[in-house]
Structures are given as structure tokens and as C-alpha cells.
Scaffold this active site. Sequence first.
Site, mmCIF file in Angstrom:
data_model
loop_
_atom_site.group_PDB
_atom_site.id
_atom_site.type_symbol
_atom_site.label_atom_id
_atom_site.label_comp_id
_atom_site.label_asym_id
_atom_site.label_seq_id
_atom_site.Cartn_x
_atom_site.Cartn_y
_atom_site.Cartn_z
ATOM 1 N N LYS A 195 30.241 45.669 51.335
ATOM 2 C CA LYS A 195 31.132 46.823 51.465
ATOM 3 C C LYS A 195 30.391 47.909 52.237
ATOM 4 C CE LYS A 195 34.121 49.946 48.757
ATOM 5 N NZ LYS A 195 34.685 50.265 47.427
ATOM 6 N N SER A 234 39.748 50.742 46.475
ATOM 7 C CA SER A 234 39.209 51.045 47.785
ATOM 8 C C SER A 234 38.494 49.865 48.449
ATOM 9 C CB SER A 234 38.201 52.196 47.673
ATOM 10 O OG SER A 234 37.060 51.784 46.947
ATOM 11 N N SER A 265 38.519 50.215 41.860
ATOM 12 C CA SER A 265 38.395 49.780 43.258
ATOM 13 C C SER A 265 37.901 48.361 43.458
ATOM 14 C CB SER A 265 37.466 50.723 44.020
ATOM 15 O OG SER A 265 38.133 51.905 44.344
#
Lengths: 95, 486, 483
Positions: B76, B151, B175
Site C-alpha cells: 500500500k 481506503s 480500511s
Amino acid sequence: MSLSPEQVRQVAHLARLQLNPEQVEPYARQLTDILGMVDRLSAADTAGVSPMAHPLDMVQRLRPDVISEADRRDDYQAIAPETQDGLYLVPKVIE
Amino acid sequence: MHKLSIAELAAGLREKRFSSRELTQAYLKRIDSFDGAINSYVTVTAERALKQADAADARIAAGDAGLLTGIPLGQKDIFCTTGVRTACGSQMLDKFIAPYDATIVEKLDAAGMVMLGKLNMDEFAMGSSNETSFYGPVSNPWDKTRVPGGSSGGSVAAVAAGLCPVATATDTGGSIRQPAALTNLTGIKPTYGRVSRYGMIAFASSLDQAGVVARSAEDAAQVLQAMSGFDAKDSTSVERPVDDLVSGLGQSIKGLTIGLPKEYFADGMAPGVRARVEEAIATLTRLGVNFREISLPNSPLSVPTYYVVAPAEASSNLARFDGVRYGHRAEGAKSLEELYKRSRGEGFGAEVQRRIMIGTYVLSHGYYDAYYLQAQKVRRLIYDDFKRAFADGIDLILGPTATDVAFKFGQNSDDPVAMYLNDIYTIAANLAGIPAMSLPCGFVDGLPTGFQLMGNFFSEARMLNVAHQYQQATDFHTQWPTEYAS
Amino acid sequence: MSRIPEGWEAVIGLEVHCQLSTQSKIFSGSAIAYGAEPNTQASPIDLGMPGMLPVLNVDAVKKAVTFGLSVGAKIAPRSVFARKHYFYPDLPKGYQISQYELPIVFEGHLDIELEDGASKRIGITRAHLEEDAGKSVHEGFQKSSGIDLNRAGTPLIEIVSEPDIRTAAEAVAYLKKLHQIVVYLGICDGNMQEGSFRCDANVSVRKVGAPKFGTRTETKNVNSFRYVEKAIEYEIERQIEVIEAGGTIRQETRLFNPDTGETRAMRSKEDANDYRYFPDPDLLPVVCTPEYIDAIRGSLPELPDAKRARFEKDFGLSDYDAKTLTSSRELAAYYEAVVAASGAEAKLCANWVATDLLGALNKLSKDITESPISADALAGMLKRIADKTISGKLAKDVFEAMLNGEGSADDIIKAKGLVQITDESAIIAAIDDVIARNPQQVADYRSGKDKLFGFFVGQAMKATQGKANPDALNRLLKERLAG
């Protein structure tokens, strides 16, 4: 709790955010909505409840007082927008 | 090859059926072919990946390989990586190349994993649909007109489309779990403090926790095992040995007691989702799990509590982005104030600005007690609810992960509050700091959904064991979106 | 000193920022050496880079607790770091990590000595741990300022006094005392030029007897005792003038200009600040157990007041000498070493150290730690006074020679032949010679002019080149003159 456009401008100033004039109105509406949702908290009975800053029931760990960082100024300033003679540059600071 | 589990990939590497370089190249090729339509990677690090793959192949040849050596992954783009841009989904960091690695990057590198690239995400991890990224929205591989959740939208989309076998992610209010549920993946957020936050760009420090999204509980356990552990560079890292998350996966779950919070099964869940979650409960019952209704009476206050605590911490954490030492700097500013305001006004998107303003407001003079302090007290009440449940003989808690399946792009984008309610089931675990995970439990009109397990502090092994046993008895997690199956 | 006009009273509280003399920064492993090239002691943590996290320095905590115990303060069993928010280029994170609601040290006090010798107790509200900010550099730039973050993250304690101070002189006495203590404790190098010990003064005025405090101003970063005095005096005078002219005082931050002796409002602080304090979620509560606190208490050095009292009692020194000799820990240690090594009378040692040595060092602009004469060397000379090898008068010459690096007292005495004449026959010979050469004076003396005795002492000393033992000379002279 509703937030007026003027309050939005004040908060934006405190947070150092430049808002376009046309953003202020929608932000005021959205922030008012959010605060409206958040206002449900006021109904909770929290008398005698101690605030919880952190999920961990731990205490601060202390590191030994030793110098462990070398000078890597060039690496760090390679990503800086503007430097001169090892200093970061900003528009003139008036004290 | 892209459908193999980590254990299968590791076996293939060990038995020299393919090399890490070949595996890496195959994934790079898939990214090249498919990611244009998905937008899950913001940076592909092919050169770095091949170098790591070659090093991994050398380790395998030398007999010095661990289970993860040579296995590719996506990171990420919230984890700092030396020499590779870390943008955190923001224009503010569009040119930011960190001179340091996050601890988890270091750990996974050391395990021999091969980083394929950096994955798209909502700007500063603020969002539930991956629509707030400066790098554009990410499509859900199950239906490209729909969001992948957020997210960690890039992380889940990449894994779901087979553009990496596993990915790192972070979870501040759901998330990891919500996007995992929306893309048929297994995602786990461990106990707060279990994985180091060093080098992970902060959103809300007391809630942020790194974890994994994977295609099975077993894959997730293997990678989480390598990421976890004490880190002296993070004051909130827990000084406690990491449990063995992998070797207990085969244990029977017979006799475990799982609590069903009645508040989570009240109105709000889409009927299709409710049906799938109830089927999962039935499956687990067949596996010998006892279910008991419990109450988490303060859980309806999770969302308002979160939307005070998280923006407050975010407004503070994001104050450092001022255009002086790194990051976006407005051109031609004549005064300091202009430099700050324009750099931040230009560098941050609307959702980030909204949260900064909410956070600034709730911390400001005259509002602190009513908002921030009250939220901290309610946080305690939410935490106490969990404590009571676990003290009362409950081993784990089960509930839905998301209210519904993936929604269409733009559906919630002008209504922040509606968007925030996406996290209604996931936020409480972050507020309490307990571990939680989501795993697939079937489909509603062809779109995946998941259910959530929450555990007491440091009960990751037990949670993963239940998830693994469930996945032995079901095949939802093995389903692929048609386009990416072959 | 300007006087506060009749009917007015000033109310002064001081905030002192004291840099702790650790090796590394409070939350990072960067060095804190003064004067390094810009930004060479600024790590990603100090630069506020994304993903960076603070970890607390063990020694900073210890030094803060040490300070607290030395001013009779309470040590918080649990103290909490908070973030104080404001935007300024020398503050990299947009917030300063400080302590707000739960400081590590609270409720202490300091007793200061007023000009009339009376003692006054000044309350210390709190002392909290925090990180220092960086520095802005203005010289050498046209439209820009340069930012150096070497200082960012240097550990500080901010010591906040109660508004118990009423005059600029009291403020200076308080500051000097505080300065002496932190240097004594070895927790701060006390270097005011380098900014290791800085003072902000909160000043307000009111009519005597007014029930409430007036509006206060805060004058920032006044970096010498003299400037503190001037800045406070200026501020008192200015505020009274404003009020007497019918104006009101604005609560504001002001800057002292040492060139003009005036203060002015700071433009950068015009915004009413809203610091938005909240507990720093990157740090956990700091816990000081009773055992930890006791261990530090047990290792506290003797503080100036206690040392001064002991010097008076054990060494029989005057209050003045005791105060002088305990003004620094090094000086006191020097003095005690001289007493121990010389075996001479403590009072004699005090005279030599406090008067002769300090006088000489003052002329040389040197500190006691840089004294050309070591405590052992001075003790060597005092031994020779004590055993009557040299007189006090000869000792002055020996001391001068030692100061010039001519060797030990014994070497100098030997080389210069300064050994005191104690052989009575030699002294008698000299006396008899003086008597023989001055018959008129002898006659006058014997007829009652006692004052002439000094004349004979001088003549006899001269005849022995000053080496005669003064006691013996006096005694023998009296005998011989008596006839």
C-alpha cells in the site's frame, strides 16, 4: 451545531488551508452535516467515565540517551522544494 | 500461476518448478495487461522487483529461503520505501521519495518478499471507496462500475484481480476489512501495537494499524506473521512475542463460543448481506461453534466517536505538510502564510480538507470538551463493552463487515455522512484496539460480501484458525471474477 | 533601577526554557551539539517527515525529575505528552510535543534573597518536558529566511513560576538562583548566549490593592540577566503610561530589543493563538515510580543553600564568604579541596580563594575550572603559611609567581630564597642594627611615642628583605626597644 461560511473560513485559516470562494458554501453544509451526526455523542451519559486517549494500557518506553543518527543532510534535502547553504528556504519570516 | 496460494507458490519455488524471477515477470505482465482498467498500482517497481527476485532465487538456491522468500506482494502506498515514491494517494506527496523504509517494508524485504509496486489508496487513507485518491479511483474487479471499497482499494483490487498474490494494507476505521468484503478477500487488522507504525504515514495515530489482504486466511496468517513484532522505533509497539499464527490453523474450533452483538444485526444491513452472514453462522454452527447473543450497547456511537477522534488526530498529523521540507509547495508565494495556505489548499483534496477542518474545529478553544473529550469518554464506553463481552466467556465476536455490497462510483461522493456510515460495523474494533478480520461468505447478485470476526487483544491466531476452518468448509474465497480467472 | 511609581504594583511571572544537557535529542537519536553546520543534526524525526515516530530519551526524564526534586516539587506519577499546534517554519511537525494538563513536575518553590537580605519564596507552578524548535536565519537573504532544524527536538524543561514576583530585581534574583541550581545539578550548561537558558517574562501592572491582575504581556526570549531586568522595567513603565493615558493593555507577545532597551509587539504572534492541545497519540504516559524517584533523590548533589549553610557551620565562614564560595559547584569543590589538602585554617583558605584567587581569575577573565593554580598547588602554598615557612606577605609574591606558572610554592620559595627568617638571633641582629642607626627615634619611642613602633617594624622588615617572621619580629622588637 451548524457551521456558517464565516466559521468555515476561520477554521480553514487556523488549519492554513486556502479555500476557493465557491468551496466555502458546500464545505459549510457538509461540515454541518458531519457535526450533526457527531452531536449524537452529547446524549451519551459519560459522568464519571475517564477519557480514553489510547487503546493500549501501556506506559512510555524510554530509549537510551545515545546518538544514533548520522548526518544525512544531502539525502534529506534532495527532496526539499528549496534550500540554500544547507538551510530550508521560506518567504521572509517577520517576527 | 496467479491463482496459487502462498504455500503453493513457495512449494513451486522450492521445487524449482519456476523461479522467483519468472513468477515476478508473470505478475508484472498481468499488471501490464490488466491494471490499466483497474488502476490499483500507482507505481510499478519492475526493476527493483526483479532485483529482489534474483536475490530470492539465490537464497532459494543456497537453501537459505523462508516460506515467503521469492513471493511477490504489493505494498500500500502509505508505507515509506527508500528510493521509491510514497505518495499516500495525495498530490501533496506526488514527488515524495522517502529516505527511509517503513519497518514492515524492511521486515518483508528481509523475509525475501518481492515488492511489485505501490498500491493506490484513498488520499491519506481517508475514504471508503478509493475515490479520493489523487491518482484516480480504483475499479472493483468484480464490477468495474463499482468501487472496491477503501481506503485500501488498490490493495484489494490488485489481489482480487490476481495482480499480486497478497498485499499490505492499513485499517483506521475499516480500511482493510470493508474493501476485503467488497472484493471477496480475507483481510485482517491485528491488535493495535502488534505491527509497527514506523514509516507508515499517519492518519489517526491511536487507530491506525497495518495488516494484510489475501485470498485466504492461511495466506494472510503467513504474511501477518512476518510483519508483526516489537519495534523500538514505535513507542506504541507492544513488547510481546508474536504468537505462531500459522501452525494452529488446523485446530478444531469445536466448542468455541462466538458472540453475536444484537446491535450489529439490527436494521441497516442489506437483506442479501444479512442472508449470507446468517448462512456463515449456520456453517460455523455445523463446525461446532456455539453462538450466543450479546450486547455492545454503545456500538451505535462508534461512528460519531470515530468522526471526532480520527479527524482530530488527522488534523494534527497532517500539519507537517507545509511545503517547506518536502512535499507540494505552491509556486511564487510571497509570504509565509500564503505559502502554507496555498501549498495545503492545492496539495490536499476535498475529503482530506474536510477532515482537517472537522479535526481543527473539535480541538479548538471552546469545543474541546464537548467534542474531543466527550468522544474519548465514549471511546472508553465502547472499549468497556468489548471487555465485558470477552470477560463473559465470549471467544470471538461475529457480525457483518459492510452494510451492503460494493456501490457504484459517485453514489456517496457528495454526501460525506452517508459515506461515513459504510464503516458502521468496523470502526468499533479500531476504537477499542482489538484485532478484527473480514472473510468472504458468498455473493449477492454476483457481488461478493463478507462477515467480520473480532477478537480480544492478541487473539489473531484464534481468529485466523476460525477463518481457516470456515474456508476449509466453504469455497467462496476461491471464486474469481470471471475476467481475471484465467 | 527605576522605581515603580507610588500606588502601582507589577505582577511578574517567568517562564524559563532550560535545555537539558543530554547527548541526543528528546525524541530522536540526533546530536544536540551547539554550532554545527545547519541541518546536519536533523534526522527524519526532527524534520517531521511522514511516518516518523518519537521515542522518549531516558536521560531527559531523569534530568527533569532531578530538577523537580531540587526545588521541592512534586513528581507526577503519570505525566502525559500533548501536542501544541501552531504553524511556524521552525516547527517542523506543525505542533510542538510538550506537556499540558499533566506535567512531570509541579508545585515547587524557590527561596530568593532580596536586596535587603530578606528571603522571599517564589512558587514554581510546574516544569514540563518539551522539545525545542529550530531557528530561522535572516541574515544573508533578501526575500527569504533560512530554516535550521538542528535545535529542533533538543530537550527542554519549561519552568513556570507563579506570579509571585513584584519587581525586576526579584525577577533577576529568581533567575540567577534558578540558573545556579540547574548548573549545579548538571542538567543544563547554563549558557545564555547559546540559548541554553532562556526567559520569557509575563508582566502586568495594577493599582496596589486591586483585587485582580491586570492584562499581561509576554516578552519573549530575553537572553541575559541584565536584559531581563531592562525588559521588565521597560514593560512596567510602558504599561503604567498606557493606562494612565487612558489606554488599555493588549494581551500580546512582545520582543525585547537589546539595542534600544524597548519591547515591541511581535507581528508573527498577532493571531490569537488557539493551540488545540490534545494528548499525543504517538506517546504513552510517562510513569515515575516511587522507587525511581527515591533513587534520583538519593543521588542529588548538595544544593547551593545547603552547601552555604554547611560552609558557615563547618568552616566558620562569614555568610558573605560562604555565599561567594558556593556560587558555583566547581568553586565550592575547589575550596573544599584546598582546605582538605592544606590542613590550613579554613578561614585563611577562604580568604585566599575568595579574594586573591577569584580576584586574579577575574582579571584574567577565567573561570575557576580554568584556574592556572590548581587546588593542590594553592594548598601547597597555604601549608607553608601554616607552618610559618613564609609570611602572609611573602605568600603574595609566591602566589603571583604561581599564577605566572613559575612552579609549585616550594619551588618558588626555594628559588627566590623567600624562606621566612625564624632564627631569632638573626632577627635580633637586624633589630639591634636598626636601633643603633636611629637613636633619636629610639629616644622618642622610649619617652612615650608608641606610634613609632610601626616605623621600627618597617625598618627591621626592610633589613631582612621582608623575610622575618612577623610574630617573632614584633615580640623581639618590643623586648629590645624596652631597653
